[in-house]
Scaffold this active site. Structure first.
Site, PDB file in Angstrom:
ATOM      1  CE  LYS A  15       0.899   1.387   4.431  1.00  0.00           C
ATOM      2  NZ  LYS A  15       1.629   2.562   4.812  1.00  0.00           N
ATOM      3  CG  ASP A  53      -0.795  -0.215   8.127  1.00  0.00           C
ATOM      4  OD1 ASP A  53      -1.641   0.631   8.479  1.00  0.00           O
ATOM      5  OD2 ASP A  53       0.397   0.058   7.907  1.00  0.00           O
TER       6      ASP A  53
HETATM    7  P1  ATP Z   1       4.455  -0.465   8.730  1.00  0.00           P
HETATM    8  O1  ATP Z   1       4.378   0.868   8.067  1.00  0.00           O
HETATM    9  O2  ATP Z   1       3.129  -1.191   8.840  1.00  0.00           O
HETATM   10  O3  ATP Z   1       5.312  -0.536   9.963  1.00  0.00           O
HETATM   11  P2  ATP Z   1       6.562  -1.209   7.021  1.00  0.00           P
HETATM   12  O4  ATP Z   1       6.295  -1.369   5.561  1.00  0.00           O
HETATM   13  O5  ATP Z   1       7.239   0.063   7.412  1.00  0.00           O
HETATM   14  O6  ATP Z   1       5.186  -1.394   7.715  1.00  0.00           O
HETATM   15  P3  ATP Z   1       7.359  -3.955   7.283  1.00  0.00           P
HETATM   16  O7  ATP Z   1       8.036  -4.269   5.993  1.00  0.00           O
HETATM   17  O8  ATP Z   1       5.994  -4.457   7.474  1.00  0.00           O
HETATM   18  O9  ATP Z   1       7.418  -2.381   7.553  1.00  0.00           O
HETATM   19  O10 ATP Z   1       8.335  -4.481   8.444  1.00  0.00           O
HETATM   20  C1  ATP Z   1       8.276  -3.972   9.735  1.00  0.00           C
HETATM   21  C2  ATP Z   1       8.925  -4.976  10.698  1.00  0.00           C
HETATM   22  O11 ATP Z   1       8.134  -6.156  10.734  1.00  0.00           O
HETATM   23  C3  ATP Z   1      10.338  -5.391  10.345  1.00  0.00           C
HETATM   24  O12 ATP Z   1      11.120  -5.263  11.508  1.00  0.00           O
HETATM   25  C4  ATP Z   1      10.235  -6.855   9.966  1.00  0.00           C
HETATM   26  O13 ATP Z   1      11.352  -7.625  10.386  1.00  0.00           O
HETATM   27  C5  ATP Z   1       8.964  -7.314  10.707  1.00  0.00           C
HETATM   28  N1  ATP Z   1       8.234  -8.379   9.988  1.00  0.00           N
HETATM   29  C6  ATP Z   1       7.606  -9.407  10.550  1.00  0.00           C
HETATM   30  N2  ATP Z   1       7.030 -10.176   9.616  1.00  0.00           N
HETATM   31  C7  ATP Z   1       7.280  -9.628   8.428  1.00  0.00           C
HETATM   32  C8  ATP Z   1       6.949  -9.975   7.078  1.00  0.00           C
HETATM   33  N3  ATP Z   1       6.235 -11.062   6.771  1.00  0.00           N
HETATM   34  N4  ATP Z   1       7.375  -9.148   6.096  1.00  0.00           N
HETATM   35  C9  ATP Z   1       8.084  -8.023   6.394  1.00  0.00           C
HETATM   36  N5  ATP Z   1       8.429  -7.677   7.639  1.00  0.00           N
HETATM   37  C10 ATP Z   1       8.040  -8.455   8.658  1.00  0.00           C
END
Ligand code: ATP
Length: 283
Positions: free
Chosen positions: A10, A136
């Site tokens: 997203k 989210d």
């Molecule tokens: P948000 O804005 O919802 O925090 P983001 O896109 O900034 O999301 P993600 O890529 O979702 O961040 O990752 C955030 C944290 O979640 C990381 O520290 C990662 O190690 C952990 N994590 C746990 N499971 C997953 C997964 N399936 N994919 C990505 N990250 C994951």
């Protein structure tokens, strides 16, 4: 039986933080939409009652700390399922990037297990379940265009943005959403004009949408990582019609109506950072 699910990323067209609640969460107002960049998940039933996860990533654990694993455990526990599953995740969404990669995977697990075990549970119920794990996830269960309120769990659907192209660019850093939210000083926060963004979507008005993209978290991430602000400026100077940081960053995205212009901006951004992609808007 083998089930496949896509887990699309997203972007935030607007992100506002309204207040901090007693439970520590923030009340937010986020207009989010879906882009054509997705992890791919594969589900295979196991004879033993366990959850197995396989993925190749230096940054994401493949054990019970993974959001996908947590979603599978919650699904099994909620619906009292004594069967096992092997989940393979093929990651394309960058990690800790502001694109909700983890939430997208967790949501895809809820949809995938629903199909694998032929449960016929509604998306609304899956979204409520997902919201127990992360803000989210409810949005990602639907993967459309919506405004999320509350701490992100209350979803109201919106028209998809007008057809357009998205260039995403990301400096080689991860940003922790927790750290950014922790630094919010509410009286100082600059609020985006969410109403204008909603109007732009309802009218299908692309330039109005581009002119009112807004993210209250940008100044916080910019002060911690000035390279994100520089990237945004570079995207703007390259000619993107709307430019904004997604979520708590560090991904910056630009919107362009026409593919030829989007391609030009994609090529010029590649001079600035390694991780640049040209993606179709889905919504
Ligand atoms: P948000 O804005 O919802 O925090 P983001 O896109 O900034 O999301 P993600 O890529 O979702 O961040 O990752 C955030 C944290 O979640 C990381 O520290 C990662 O190690 C952990 N994590 C746990 N499971 C997953 C997964 N399936 N994919 C990505 N990250 C994951």
């Amino acid at each position: 039986m083998l089930v496949m699910e896509k887990a699309p990323a997203k972007i935030n067209l607007s992100l506002d933080v309204l207040n901090k609640r007693e439970d520590g969460y923030h009340d937010v107002e986020m207009v989010m939409t879906t882009i054509d960049l997705a992890d791919r998940l594969e589900f295979r039933e196991l004879s033993a009652d366990k959850i197995q996860l396989s993925l190749e990533s230096r940054y994401v654990p493949s054990d019970e700390r993974n959001l996908a694993y947590k979603a599978a455990a919650l699904f099994k526990e909620t619906y009292k399922i004594n069967k096992g599953v092997h989940i393979r995740i093929d990651k394309s969404i960058p990690v800790s990037a502001g694109l909700a990669g983890g939430s997208a995977d967790a949501a895809a697990v809820l949809r995938g297990l629903n199909r694998l075990w032929q449960m016929d549970i509604s998306l609304t119920e899956l979204a409520d379940l997902g919201a127990q794990l992360g803000a989210d996830i409810a949005f990602c269960v639907y993967s459309k265009t919506a405004i999320a309120k509350g701490y992100g769990e209350l979803i109201e659907f919106l028209p998809a943005p007008p057809a357009c192209w998205v260039v995403i660019a990301r400096p080689d850093i991860g940003v922790s959403s927790y750290t950014v939210f922790d630094q919010i000083n509410l009286p100082e926060l600059e609020h985006p004009d969410t109403k204008e963004v909603l109007e732009a979507l309802n009218e299908g008005n692309f330039s109005k949408l581009c002119n009112h993209l807004g993210n209250a978290l940008e100044p916080i991430t910019f002060s911690m990582h000035p390279e994100v602000a520089k990237l945004k400026e570079a995207m703007r100077l390259a000619g993107a019609e709307g430019v904004m940081m997604s979520g708590s960053g560090p991904t910056v995205f630009g919107l362009m109506k026409h593919h030829r212009k989007a391609l030009r901006i994609y090529n010029s951004m590649r001079g600035f950072c390694k991780d640049v992609q040209l993606i179709r808007m889905l919504g």
